[in-house]
Write a protein that holds these residues in place. Structure first.
Motif, PDB file in Angstrom:
ATOM      1  N   LEU A  83       2.896 -20.620 -51.748  1.00  0.00           N
ATOM      2  CA  LEU A  83       2.158 -19.354 -51.819  1.00  0.00           C
ATOM      3  C   LEU A  83       0.740 -19.502 -51.292  1.00  0.00           C
ATOM      4  CD1 LEU A  83       3.332 -18.055 -55.319  1.00  0.00           C
ATOM      5  CD2 LEU A  83       3.977 -17.155 -53.080  1.00  0.00           C
ATOM      6  N   ASP A  84       0.224 -20.741 -51.284  1.00  0.00           N
ATOM      7  CA  ASP A  84      -1.116 -20.987 -50.754  1.00  0.00           C
ATOM      8  C   ASP A  84      -1.107 -21.141 -49.240  1.00  0.00           C
ATOM      9  OD1 ASP A  84      -2.183 -20.973 -53.329  1.00  0.00           O
ATOM     10  OD2 ASP A  84      -1.730 -23.100 -53.616  1.00  0.00           O
ATOM     11  N   ASN A  85       0.089 -21.165 -48.644  1.00  0.00           N
ATOM     12  CA  ASN A  85       0.219 -21.304 -47.188  1.00  0.00           C
ATOM     13  C   ASN A  85       1.224 -20.272 -46.684  1.00  0.00           C
ATOM     14  OD1 ASN A  85       0.483 -22.096 -44.515  1.00  0.00           O
ATOM     15  ND2 ASN A  85       0.487 -24.281 -44.974  1.00  0.00           N
ATOM     16  N   PRO A  86       0.805 -19.002 -46.566  1.00  0.00           N
ATOM     17  CA  PRO A  86       1.736 -17.929 -46.203  1.00  0.00           C
ATOM     18  C   PRO A  86       2.479 -18.178 -44.888  1.00  0.00           C
ATOM     19  CG  PRO A  86      -0.353 -17.025 -46.960  1.00  0.00           C
ATOM     20  CD  PRO A  86      -0.556 -18.497 -46.812  1.00  0.00           C
ATOM     21  N   ALA A  87       1.818 -18.794 -43.913  1.00  0.00           N
ATOM     22  CA  ALA A  87       2.478 -19.019 -42.621  1.00  0.00           C
ATOM     23  C   ALA A  87       3.671 -19.964 -42.775  1.00  0.00           C
ATOM     24  CB  ALA A  87       1.473 -19.594 -41.613  1.00  0.00           C
ATOM     25  N   THR A  88       3.487 -21.040 -43.548  1.00  0.00           N
ATOM     26  CA  THR A  88       4.588 -21.974 -43.783  1.00  0.00           C
ATOM     27  C   THR A  88       5.692 -21.311 -44.591  1.00  0.00           C
ATOM     28  OG1 THR A  88       3.054 -23.844 -43.739  1.00  0.00           O
ATOM     29  CG2 THR A  88       5.198 -24.223 -44.760  1.00  0.00           C
TER      30      THR A  88
ATOM     31  N   LYS B 197       6.469 -18.155 -44.646  1.00  0.00           N
ATOM     32  CA  LYS B 197       7.173 -17.231 -43.757  1.00  0.00           C
ATOM     33  C   LYS B 197       8.145 -17.987 -42.853  1.00  0.00           C
ATOM     34  CE  LYS B 197       6.453 -13.499 -40.408  1.00  0.00           C
ATOM     35  NZ  LYS B 197       7.465 -13.988 -39.461  1.00  0.00           N
ATOM     36  N   ALA B 198       7.711 -19.164 -42.351  1.00  0.00           N
ATOM     37  CA  ALA B 198       8.586 -19.955 -41.479  1.00  0.00           C
ATOM     38  C   ALA B 198       9.833 -20.406 -42.232  1.00  0.00           C
ATOM     39  CB  ALA B 198       7.828 -21.163 -40.934  1.00  0.00           C
ATOM     40  N   HIS B 199       9.658 -20.832 -43.484  1.00  0.00           N
ATOM     41  CA  HIS B 199      10.809 -21.259 -44.285  1.00  0.00           C
ATOM     42  C   HIS B 199      11.749 -20.090 -44.556  1.00  0.00           C
ATOM     43  CE1 HIS B 199       9.577 -25.309 -44.801  1.00  0.00           C
ATOM     44  NE2 HIS B 199       8.534 -25.064 -45.588  1.00  0.00           N
ATOM     45  N   ILE B 200      11.193 -18.920 -44.854  1.00  0.00           N
ATOM     46  CA  ILE B 200      12.021 -17.741 -45.108  1.00  0.00           C
ATOM     47  C   ILE B 200      12.812 -17.371 -43.852  1.00  0.00           C
ATOM     48  CG2 ILE B 200      11.945 -15.267 -45.593  1.00  0.00           C
ATOM     49  CD1 ILE B 200       9.586 -15.833 -47.457  1.00  0.00           C
ATOM     50  N   THR B 201      12.138 -17.447 -42.688  1.00  0.00           N
ATOM     51  CA  THR B 201      12.825 -17.156 -41.424  1.00  0.00           C
ATOM     52  C   THR B 201      13.983 -18.125 -41.206  1.00  0.00           C
ATOM     53  OG1 THR B 201      10.792 -16.276 -40.444  1.00  0.00           O
ATOM     54  CG2 THR B 201      12.544 -16.957 -38.933  1.00  0.00           C
ATOM     55  N   ASP B 202      13.739 -19.424 -41.459  1.00  0.00           N
ATOM     56  CA  ASP B 202      14.803 -20.421 -41.316  1.00  0.00           C
ATOM     57  C   ASP B 202      15.956 -20.137 -42.273  1.00  0.00           C
ATOM     58  OD1 ASP B 202      13.327 -21.694 -39.382  1.00  0.00           O
ATOM     59  OD2 ASP B 202      12.535 -23.248 -40.717  1.00  0.00           O
TER      60      ASP B 202
END
Length: 354
Positions: A253-258, A260-265
């Motif tokens: 939650l402290d790294n939204p970009a990461t 988001k990438a995991h959710i996309t994967d």
């Protein structure tokens, strides 16, 4: 542990309560209510057909629901949900019943042309619930939007046995599961995404005890401050629920970009599972090859959690020849199972993979 099950809402409004209905309603009220003080609604709450979760209610369980639902509250959000604000019910069920009918009649009633019975049943049983609402200034929008069909879903909270496997006439176990009796209906809820629940008492309103800090506020200003405080409390609760769901991955939650990438994967992995299952179902003649059939199957499967999709994939692979021709929607595409997330990977977190 309680469970919930959603169904497309079918509501009929009664213009006024007749003597029989009024007598039932007033058996629950603390004072006699006149017909013009009430709004009555009838809902189709549940049935014994295969639903979007690939699950079924047993007929005896639906009868249990009809017995235990009367007197239960009608909520905007399930009281046991983390999204609930803990507020009181908006209405109350004053009568409930089950009714048997043909599949065609049920399809027309529910406005679901693709409704299907499990292979061991040939008649539909439907659970009806009649509820009343006291006409108040704060629920006028709710009643009007129900009449307009905007509040479009209803859900039942229940306890039951199972779910247990369903078998076809040849004794083969299906992917669908059936909830069995004994059980009980705990409440019903309107799943209304656009709901404005109206005025409620705000808890934990803070005041400053120091006299020199006393402020003079209008009623409108007080209401605005109370609303802001309530929204802040609910946001904190929601964030805590998300952290709990993520578990050891909550640091993402402290790294939204990461994140988001995991959710996309995770979405990509789930999509590949769906494509693989649809491909195998096409080869087994469970799903047709027409574009509309494939699209409908993908939509249906996309609502399922990853764990259930993986179990379906494994079961279908066992039924296929060793050298089957269709593997996923794209014959040149690798099997979804070969791209499974590694053990300990963040993609294995249920909050992301679901």
């Amino acid at each position: 542990m309680s469970h919930t099950k959603a169904l497309m809402l079918n509501v009929k409004a009664a213009p006024a309560a007749d003597d029989a209905a009024l007598a039932l309603v007033n058996s629950f009220t603390l004072r006699p209510f006149a017909a013009d003080e009430l709004q009555l609604r009838e809902y189709v709450l549940a049935h014994n057909c295969i639903d979007r979760d690939n699950e079924v209610f047993d007929e005896a369980l639906l009868d249990n629901f009809a017995t235990t639902l009367t007197g239960q509250g009608v909520h905007i959000v399930h009281p046991t949900s983390w999204k609930s604000d803990g507020g009181p019910a908006e209405g109350k069920v004053y009568a409930s019943r089950t009714e048997s009918m043909t599949l065609d009649a049920a399809r027309a009633l529910l406005r679901e042309p693709n409704l299907m019975l499990p292979p061991d049943r040939n008649q539909v049983k439907v659970l009806f619930a009649s509820a009343y609402y006291a006409k108040t200034p704060d629920n006028t929008a709710l009643l009007i939007k129900q009449d307009a069909g905007i509040a479009g879903d209803v859900s039942v909270g229940f306890n039951a046995v199972g779910p247990v496997p369903i078998k076809d006439v040849d004794g083969r176990e299906l992917t669908a599961r059936r909830w069995m009796a004994p059980g009980e209906a705990l409440e019903m809820s309107l799943i209304w995404l656009g709901a404005q629940q109206g005025a409620r008492a705000v808890k934990n309103a803070k005041t400053n005890p120091e006299p020199e800090q006393t402020m003079s506020l209008t009623n409108e200003e007080i209401t605005a401050l109370q609303t802001k405080a309530a929204n802040g409390d609910k946001s904190t609760t929601q964030l805590a629920a998300i952290k709990t769901a993520l578990g050891e991955d909550a640091a993402l939650l402290d790294n939204p970009a990461t994140l988001k990438a995991h959710i996309t994967d995770a979405k990509t992995y789930k999509s590949s599972l769906v494509d693989d299952i649809v491909g195998m179902e096409r080869q087994l003649k469970i799903t047709g090859d027409a574009e509309g059939d494939v699209a409908a199957a993908k939509t249906f499967l996309s609502e399922m959690p990853v764990d259930r999709l993986k179990a379906m994939q494994k079961g279908l692979e066992a039924r296929l020849p060793t050298q089957h021709q269709i593997k996923g929607a794209d014959a040149n595409r690798a099997a979804a199972g070969s791209a499974a997330p590694a053990e300990g990977s963040v993609l294995a977190n249920p909050a992301i993979a679901a």
